[in-house]
Design a protein around this motif. Sequence first.
Motif, PDB file in Angstrom:
ATOM      1  N   LEU A 148       0.848  -1.185   0.000  1.00 27.16           N
ATOM      2  CA  LEU A 148       0.000   0.000   0.000  1.00 27.16           C
ATOM      3  C   LEU A 148       0.886   1.239   0.000  1.00 27.16           C
ATOM      4  O   LEU A 148       1.744   1.393   0.856  1.00 27.16           O
TER       5      LEU A 148
ATOM      6  N   THR B  46      -3.807   5.923   0.440  1.00 23.39           N
ATOM      7  CA  THR B  46      -5.219   5.574   0.392  1.00 23.39           C
ATOM      8  C   THR B  46      -6.060   6.832   0.528  1.00 23.39           C
ATOM      9  O   THR B  46      -5.637   7.812   1.139  1.00 23.39           O
TER      10      THR B  46
ATOM     11  N   ASN C 211     -12.144   6.211  -1.121  1.00 25.55           N
ATOM     12  CA  ASN C 211     -12.655   5.099  -1.926  1.00 25.55           C
ATOM     13  C   ASN C 211     -11.616   4.492  -2.861  1.00 25.55           C
ATOM     14  O   ASN C 211     -11.936   3.614  -3.650  1.00 25.55           O
ATOM     15  N   ALA C 212     -10.372   4.940  -2.808  1.00 22.22           N
ATOM     16  CA  ALA C 212      -9.337   4.406  -3.692  1.00 22.22           C
ATOM     17  C   ALA C 212      -8.051   4.182  -2.912  1.00 22.22           C
ATOM     18  O   ALA C 212      -7.877   4.700  -1.809  1.00 22.22           O
ATOM     19  N   MET C 213      -7.178   3.379  -3.499  1.00 20.19           N
ATOM     20  CA  MET C 213      -5.879   3.137  -2.879  1.00 20.19           C
ATOM     21  C   MET C 213      -4.829   3.023  -3.978  1.00 20.19           C
ATOM     22  O   MET C 213      -5.099   2.533  -5.074  1.00 20.19           O
TER      23      MET C 213
ATOM     24  N   GLU D 244      -3.448   2.963  -9.140  1.00 20.03           N
ATOM     25  CA  GLU D 244      -4.530   3.323  -8.227  1.00 20.03           C
ATOM     26  C   GLU D 244      -5.764   2.525  -8.607  1.00 20.03           C
ATOM     27  O   GLU D 244      -6.151   2.474  -9.774  1.00 20.03           O
TER      28      GLU D 244
ATOM     29  N   LYS E 293      -9.796   0.829  -6.939  1.00 19.13           N
ATOM     30  CA  LYS E 293     -10.817   0.946  -5.899  1.00 19.13           C
ATOM     31  C   LYS E 293     -10.354   0.205  -4.659  1.00 19.13           C
ATOM     32  O   LYS E 293      -9.581  -0.743  -4.739  1.00 19.13           O
ATOM     33  N   LYS E 294     -10.867   0.609  -3.533  1.00 18.95           N
ATOM     34  CA  LYS E 294     -10.494   0.012  -2.245  1.00 18.95           C
ATOM     35  C   LYS E 294     -11.204  -1.332  -2.084  1.00 18.95           C
ATOM     36  O   LYS E 294     -12.241  -1.421  -1.446  1.00 18.95           O
TER      37      LYS E 294
ATOM     38  N   ASN F 235     -10.355  -5.891  -2.015  1.00 14.35           N
ATOM     39  CA  ASN F 235      -9.381  -6.967  -1.905  1.00 14.35           C
ATOM     40  C   ASN F 235      -9.445  -7.818  -3.177  1.00 14.35           C
ATOM     41  O   ASN F 235     -10.000  -8.902  -3.185  1.00 14.35           O
TER      42      ASN F 235
ATOM     43  N   LEU G 251      -4.117  -2.264   5.412  1.00 15.14           N
ATOM     44  CA  LEU G 251      -4.514  -0.871   5.630  1.00 15.14           C
ATOM     45  C   LEU G 251      -4.490  -0.592   7.124  1.00 15.14           C
ATOM     46  O   LEU G 251      -5.490  -0.747   7.806  1.00 15.14           O
TER      47      LEU G 251
ATOM     48  N   SER H 202      -7.325   1.869   9.611  1.00 15.38           N
ATOM     49  CA  SER H 202      -8.565   2.219   8.920  1.00 15.38           C
ATOM     50  C   SER H 202      -9.410   0.976   8.758  1.00 15.38           C
ATOM     51  O   SER H 202      -9.036  -0.111   9.158  1.00 15.38           O
TER      52      SER H 202
ATOM     53  N   ILE I 127     -10.315  -3.432   3.900  1.00 16.48           N
ATOM     54  CA  ILE I 127     -10.815  -3.294   2.545  1.00 16.48           C
ATOM     55  C   ILE I 127     -11.851  -4.363   2.278  1.00 16.48           C
ATOM     56  O   ILE I 127     -11.913  -5.379   2.963  1.00 16.48           O
TER      57      ILE I 127
END
Length: 175
Positions: free
Chosen positions: A25, A28, A31-33, A77, A79-80, A82, A109, A112, A115
Motif C-alpha cells: 500500500l 489511500t 474510496n481508492a488506494m 490506483e 478501488k479500495k 481486496n 490498511l 482504517s 478493505i
Amino acid sequence: MIRSVAILLMAVQVGAGFGAASAELISTSSNAMEIELRVEVRQSAESVIAHLAFPDTESLTIPLVQRESGVFGIRTEVKKMNYAVVFELIGAETVQSEQHTLTELGLALPGSEPIATTTTEEPGLSEQTQRWGWLALGFAAAALSVLAFWVLGGREPDQDSSGTASTGSSESEES
C-alpha cells in the motif's frame, strides 16, 4: 534497502514460472488506494500482466514494467477492494500464476477500515427453527404461569393453617 528486505519477507510464492509476489500500500483515500504490485519471473518473458478481479465488478488487466532483471512491477490506483490477482507471463509459452488476494500478497490498511473482501454470510437460524424457538418460549411462559397460579392461587385468603375457615366473629365462644 530495509524496505526491499521487508517486501521480500512478506512475499508469497505464486508458482507456475513465477517466484515471490507482493502487494504494498502506497497511499489511500476514502474510496481508492494506490498500490504497488511486484512479481519475480523465473523464466524469460516478453511481458507480464496482472489480472485483478472482484465479484460483481469489471476485471482489470494491467501490464507490469520490468524493474530489474527477473522482477516486474507496477504502481497503480484502484478501488479500495481486496482484488484477486493472477499474474500472466507472456513469452515462448504463456503461463498463469495461482490466484491470490491482495491481502495474501501482504497488502494491509493500518488504522482504517478493512478493505472489501468476498465473504459468505454465515447463515443464521432458519425461519422454521425460529418458529420452534418462539413456540418453546411460549410454552415456557405458560408453564411458569401455571406454576405461579398453583403456588399462589391454591389457597383462599381466609383459611388458617389448620384448613378451617374463620368467620371473624366469635359465635362459638357465646354458646
